[in-house]
Design a protein around this motif. Structure first.
Motif, PDB file in Angstrom:
ATOM      1  N   LYS A 403     -62.708-121.159  93.234  1.00 16.29           N
ATOM      2  CA  LYS A 403     -63.899-121.838  93.740  1.00 16.29           C
ATOM      3  C   LYS A 403     -65.096-120.904  93.900  1.00 16.29           C
ATOM      4  O   LYS A 403     -66.217-121.391  94.074  1.00 16.29           O
ATOM      5  N   SER A 404     -64.888-119.607  93.889  1.00 20.38           N
ATOM      6  CA  SER A 404     -65.976-118.667  94.175  1.00 20.38           C
ATOM      7  C   SER A 404     -67.109-118.776  93.160  1.00 20.38           C
ATOM      8  O   SER A 404     -68.286-118.767  93.521  1.00 20.38           O
ATOM      9  N   TYR A 405     -66.755-118.904  91.880  1.00 26.16           N
ATOM     10  CA  TYR A 405     -67.789-119.044  90.853  1.00 26.16           C
ATOM     11  C   TYR A 405     -68.566-120.340  91.053  1.00 26.16           C
ATOM     12  O   TYR A 405     -69.803-120.357  90.978  1.00 26.16           O
ATOM     13  N   ASP A 406     -67.873-121.418  91.344  1.00 27.81           N
ATOM     14  CA  ASP A 406     -68.534-122.705  91.570  1.00 27.81           C
ATOM     15  C   ASP A 406     -69.409-122.658  92.820  1.00 27.81           C
ATOM     16  O   ASP A 406     -70.452-123.318  92.869  1.00 27.81           O
ATOM     17  N   ASP A 407     -68.993-121.887  93.833  1.00 30.13           N
ATOM     18  CA  ASP A 407     -69.784-121.795  95.056  1.00 30.13           C
ATOM     19  C   ASP A 407     -71.118-121.087  94.799  1.00 30.13           C
ATOM     20  O   ASP A 407     -72.161-121.497  95.324  1.00 30.13           O
ATOM     21  N   GLU A 495     -70.701-113.253  86.687  1.00 31.11           N
ATOM     22  CA  GLU A 495     -69.859-113.036  85.511  1.00 31.11           C
ATOM     23  C   GLU A 495     -68.446-112.638  85.912  1.00 31.11           C
ATOM     24  O   GLU A 495     -67.464-113.075  85.304  1.00 31.11           O
ATOM     25  N   PHE A 496     -68.319-111.825  86.972  1.00 35.46           N
ATOM     26  CA  PHE A 496     -67.012-111.359  87.431  1.00 35.46           C
ATOM     27  C   PHE A 496     -66.155-112.514  87.922  1.00 35.46           C
ATOM     28  O   PHE A 496     -64.985-112.673  87.533  1.00 35.46           O
ATOM     29  N   PHE A 497     -66.698-113.358  88.795  1.00 36.30           N
ATOM     30  CA  PHE A 497     -65.920-114.471  89.337  1.00 36.30           C
ATOM     31  C   PHE A 497     -65.712-115.574  88.310  1.00 36.30           C
ATOM     32  O   PHE A 497     -64.763-116.358  88.428  1.00 36.30           O
ATOM     33  N   LYS A 498     -66.575-115.638  87.329  1.00 35.76           N
ATOM     34  CA  LYS A 498     -66.347-116.587  86.231  1.00 35.76           C
ATOM     35  C   LYS A 498     -65.104-116.196  85.441  1.00 35.76           C
ATOM     36  O   LYS A 498     -64.320-117.056  85.007  1.00 35.76           O
ATOM     37  N   LYS A 499     -64.893-114.900  85.266  1.00 33.97           N
ATOM     38  CA  LYS A 499     -63.696-114.418  84.574  1.00 33.97           C
ATOM     39  C   LYS A 499     -62.441-114.664  85.411  1.00 33.97           C
ATOM     40  O   LYS A 499     -61.411-115.099  84.892  1.00 33.97           O
ATOM     41  N   LEU A 500     -62.531-114.369  86.705  1.00 31.37           N
ATOM     42  CA  LEU A 500     -61.357-114.529  87.568  1.00 31.37           C
ATOM     43  C   LEU A 500     -60.937-115.987  87.705  1.00 31.37           C
ATOM     44  O   LEU A 500     -59.782-116.278  88.014  1.00 31.37           O
ATOM     45  N   LYS A 501     -61.863-116.893  87.483  1.00 28.43           N
ATOM     46  CA  LYS A 501     -61.566-118.317  87.622  1.00 28.43           C
ATOM     47  C   LYS A 501     -60.439-118.752  86.699  1.00 28.43           C
ATOM     48  O   LYS A 501     -59.673-119.670  87.008  1.00 28.43           O
ATOM     49  N   LEU A 502     -60.284-118.079  85.553  1.00 25.99           N
ATOM     50  CA  LEU A 502     -59.251-118.448  84.582  1.00 25.99           C
ATOM     51  C   LEU A 502     -57.843-118.206  85.107  1.00 25.99           C
ATOM     52  O   LEU A 502     -56.882-118.773  84.590  1.00 25.99           O
ATOM     53  N   PHE A 503     -57.703-117.363  86.140  1.00 23.46           N
ATOM     54  CA  PHE A 503     -56.379-117.058  86.683  1.00 23.46           C
ATOM     55  C   PHE A 503     -55.973-117.990  87.817  1.00 23.46           C
ATOM     56  O   PHE A 503     -54.858-117.874  88.329  1.00 23.46           O
ATOM     57  N   SER A 504     -56.848-118.868  88.247  1.00 26.83           N
ATOM     58  CA  SER A 504     -56.481-119.804  89.310  1.00 26.83           C
ATOM     59  C   SER A 504     -55.475-120.816  88.777  1.00 26.83           C
ATOM     60  O   SER A 504     -55.517-121.192  87.599  1.00 26.83           O
ATOM     61  N   PRO A 505     -54.531-121.256  89.610  1.00 24.68           N
ATOM     62  CA  PRO A 505     -53.515-122.213  89.133  1.00 24.68           C
ATOM     63  C   PRO A 505     -54.109-123.488  88.548  1.00 24.68           C
ATOM     64  O   PRO A 505     -53.546-124.065  87.622  1.00 24.68           O
ATOM     65  N   SER A 506     -55.252-123.919  89.066  1.00 26.19           N
ATOM     66  CA  SER A 506     -55.863-125.145  88.548  1.00 26.19           C
ATOM     67  C   SER A 506     -56.295-125.006  87.101  1.00 26.19           C
ATOM     68  O   SER A 506     -56.387-125.999  86.374  1.00 26.19           O
ATOM     69  N   PHE A 507     -56.536-123.779  86.638  1.00 19.80           N
ATOM     70  CA  PHE A 507     -56.933-123.559  85.254  1.00 19.80           C
ATOM     71  C   PHE A 507     -55.754-123.157  84.379  1.00 19.80           C
ATOM     72  O   PHE A 507     -55.537-123.703  83.302  1.00 19.80           O
ATOM     73  N   CYS A 508     -54.982-122.153  84.832  1.00 18.03           N
ATOM     74  CA  CYS A 508     -53.920-121.632  83.971  1.00 18.03           C
ATOM     75  C   CYS A 508     -52.751-122.609  83.826  1.00 18.03           C
ATOM     76  O   CYS A 508     -51.939-122.471  82.897  1.00 18.03           O
ATOM     77  N   LEU A 509     -52.642-123.605  84.724  1.00 17.24           N
ATOM     78  CA  LEU A 509     -51.580-124.605  84.601  1.00 17.24           C
ATOM     79  C   LEU A 509     -52.094-125.955  84.105  1.00 17.24           C
ATOM     80  O   LEU A 509     -51.323-126.915  84.026  1.00 17.24           O
ATOM     81  N   SER A 510     -53.379-126.033  83.782  1.00 18.85           N
ATOM     82  CA  SER A 510     -53.953-127.304  83.344  1.00 18.85           C
ATOM     83  C   SER A 510     -53.600-127.576  81.882  1.00 18.85           C
ATOM     84  O   SER A 510     -53.114-126.710  81.152  1.00 18.85           O
TER      85      SER A 510
END
Length: 698
Positions: A403-407, A495-510
């Motif tokens: 959520k950090s990138y979206d925030d 840019e940093f938190f946009k990259k980390l967003k890919l490791f959140s379960p909502s993305f990597c398990l989608s």
């Protein structure tokens, strides 16, 4: 052998035997009520304080009496009076030392120990012998070193990130604080811990690197394992060419830097606030200054407040907040309190100027009567609220990477529609962000949306067109400048938190599973030979029905999800995602803000106060380590359990070593050394001169 040689020989043997307290016994209270100890060799009553006992052992009478003793009798006496503490007694002392370190000054243990002895008759507390000297030694040489050793062992060979910042205490000593973020294989979680605090003189890049390098070598951590550094954005810490970051990167080429989002947001708002009239800052500052040191003024204002709100029970009286450049959330609190008390303040200062001839009161009164100032505060209030919400998000130790990138984008998209055309807004965040400097995308100031509060207020007051136009122009410049500052100060964070967003379960398990090649840092932290294996594990991640093995909280929290993935075993009993999860946990060890260091400095300011301004750096470090460890482990002094390392260090050889065993940290600042030599020469010249005082001094 002469008498002197014989005395030296016996004094040397005293180092190993006498401190076993063979000559020392507890005094008979009936014989001498003022003394607590008794020297059996000299037949003398003593005060049971370490300094007095050491001073007595150095006297000639005591040394001569030791020499005169029969060696066999002396040895038997020593052996018969050796005091061996049990682990139960050690536990009592250690728990009390932790309590003192956490809640009280060390001198209070003198009275606390005696009270506990009186209360605890016929219990283990009856044999309690703990005063400030022993308590200080337990804190400095037993508790704090044991906690540090456990921390270093827990880190072991893991990669880690450090979070650093500087601050000055109440006695004007400058300190460098270091916190560490790493994955603990023992606790199966990502931890953030206080690592140490170092007294510094010079804060140049070379000096800071020297301090950190020497400290890391002293505690046994390898700087080559560092993968991230969190700073507040100061040039000496994170500059590209000449900074602490650039020097650490020479040792660890994979090092990544993360500038604190909280500092950046605070600086962005402060810079944008310059677009408003300076009277706004003056009003926010002087309202607090008017009341904070005068009980009489507060009492007079409270009477007016109670009179105006006698029919309403919803509005409560509260103190005004101070405008501060170092407290991130202060500005929003100040604006909210003034707006909430606007009518009461206007009434109060209208009466004050009739009673007192005070220039400051007259200026505040004129500002409160000016409706334009009220409009400025109405416009800025919701904006500061959104900035504070984002700031609070990043003050957490573990920021939700999903959520950090979206925030961050959410704050940008909250501000943009106020002054940017609607057809541009529909094109999305990235288009707005890339074209923020394009003047054609902006509305005119009189067509902007300044909020419902502004729209309602402007209808209820009589204001000339010129004043209204001026307010709109300044509000437009404020919002526009804030957008500029966010883009200027947060591009790396976005840019940093946009990259980390890919490791959140909502993305990597989608179902829309990101490609392995799109993952960040794979070319930095992964060996080329391991890429095929880790790619296979990444693709297999969605084939597991994780709802069977994990609960809802673990599936929604990135920092809880990946440790479970690391320990997941397939049907054959093998770790199915070990290499992949090790890589992700390393990335999650990057810092997100400097809030943890700021909290350490807040704790330091509660320890080293005006009344306790002589605490030495080693004691300050020990107290901080105990307090921060209890906080980070969510422990309390009453639930604290000593470790085996603490029991082993609980002995006189370790507790009473008063030689400074800290590493000497060079300044590496040639200019400072030259200045010192110049000052010494000048002082020498002054001393050598004959100074004649005037007659009235003689």
């Amino acid at each position: 052998m002469g008498k002197t040689d014989k005395l030296r020989k016996y004094r040397k043997s005293w180092e190993t035997e006498i401190w076993a307290k063979g000559w020392l016994a507890q005094a008979n209270v009936n014989a001498n009520t003022l003394a607590e100890a008794y020297c059996k060799v000299c037949r003398t009553y003593l005060r049971a304080h370490l300094t007095d006992l050491k001073r007595h052992t150095k006297t000639k009478i005591h040394s001569d009496n030791i020499i005169k003793l029969n060696p066999s009798i002396s040895k038997q006496s020593v052996l018969s009076n050796v005091v061996i503490l049990t682990n139960e007694q050690k536990t009592i002392d250690l728990k009390l030392a932790v309590y003192i370190a956490t809640h009280s000054s060390i001198m209070s243990v003198d009275h606390l120990g005696e009270i506990l002895k009186l209360i605890g008759k016929n219990t283990p507390l009856a044999n309690l012998k703990l005063h400030r000297t022993k308590c200080s030694s337990l804190i400095k040489y037993v508790l704090a070193p044991s906690l540090l050793e456990d921390l270093v062992k827990d880190i072991a060979t893991s990669c880690f990130s450090i979070i650093v910042d500087e601050s000055t205490d109440v006695s004007v000593f400058k300190y460098l604080c270091i916190c560490i973020k790493y994955y603990s294989f023992k606790e199966e979680s990502i931890n953030i811990q206080f690592l140490g605090i170092i007294e510094v003189i010079s804060c140049t890049a070379d000096s800071l690197y020297s301090y950190i390098n020497d400290y890391m070598q002293y505690i046994g951590l390898n700087l080559k394992k560092i993968i991230g550094i969190g700073t507040d954005g100061a040039n000496n810490l994170c500059g590209k060419y000449n900074s602490l970051f650039s020097r650490l990167k020479q040792i660890s080429p994979k090092l990544q830097i993360v500038r604190c989002v909280c500092h950046s947001l605070n600086n962005a708002v402060s810079k944008a606030s310059e677009k408003f009239p300076s009277s706004i800052d003056y009003l926010c500052r002087e309202v607090y200054n008017w009341f904070h040191i005068s009980p009489k003024r507060r009492d007079e204002y409270k009477k007016i407040f109670d009179l105006l709100n006698s029919g309403s029970g919803n509005k409560k009286f509260h103190k005004f907040h101070q405008l501060s450049g170092t407290r991130w959330l202060a500005r929003s609190f100040v604006v909210n309190s003034i707006l909430e008390h606007w009518l009461e303040l206007k009434t109060h200062f209208s009466l004050i100027i009739k009673k007192e001839k005070c220039y400051a009161a007259r200026i505040i009164h004129e500002m409160l009567q000016d409706d334009t100032n009220y409009l400025y505060l109405i416009i800025i209030k919701p904006i500061l609220h959104e900035v504070n919400c984002l700031n609070l998000t990043f003050q957490a130790n573990f920021v939700d990477v999903g959520k950090s990138y979206d925030d961050i984008c959410g704050l940008f998209l909250f501000l943009a529609p106020k002054i940017i055309k609607g057809d541009v807004i529909t094109k999305g965040f990235e288009f707005i962000y890339d074209n923020i400097y394009n003047e054609s995308i902006y509305l005119t100031p009189n067509n902007c949306d300044y909020g419902i509060g502004y729209n309602q207020t402007i209808l209820s007051i009589n204001m000339s067109l010129d004043k209204k136009t001026n307010v709109q122009a300044r509000a437009f410049k404020f919002i526009k400048e804030l957008l500029y500052e966010i883009k200027l100060r947060l591009p790396d964070n976005i840019e940093f938190f946009k990259k980390l967003k890919l490791f959140s379960p909502s993305f990597c398990l989608s179902q829309i599973h990101p490609k392995f090649s799109d993952l960040p840092f794979i070319n930095i932290f992964l060996e080329p030979s391991n890429l095929p294996l880790i790619e296979t594990q990444w693709n297999k991640l969605t084939t597991v029905t994780w709802k069977i093995y994990l609960d809802e909280s673990e599936l929604n929290d990135t920092h809880k999800f990946w440790p479970k993935v690391y320990n997941f075993k397939d049907a054959g009993g093998n770790y199915a995602f070990k290499e992949l999860s090790e890589f992700v946990l390393k990335i999650l060890s990057f810092p997100s803000s400097n809030a943890v260091v700021e909290r350490v400095f807040s704790i330091m300011n509660t320890i080293k106060t005006k009344s306790r301004n002589r605490i030495d750096p080693k004691m300050l470090d020990a107290l901080l380590r105990i307090k921060c460890t209890l906080i980070s482990t969510k422990n309390f002094c009453k639930t604290f359990t000593p470790s085996e390392t603490m029991y082993s260090k609980f002995n006189s050889e370790i507790m009473y070593k008063y030689k400074n065993d800290e590493p000497t940290v060079p300044t590496n600042d040639k200019s400072l050394e030259n200045n010192d030599s110049i000052i010494d020469d000048e002082l020498l010249d002054i001393v050598n001169q004959s100074i004649h005082l005037p007659d009235f001094y003689e």
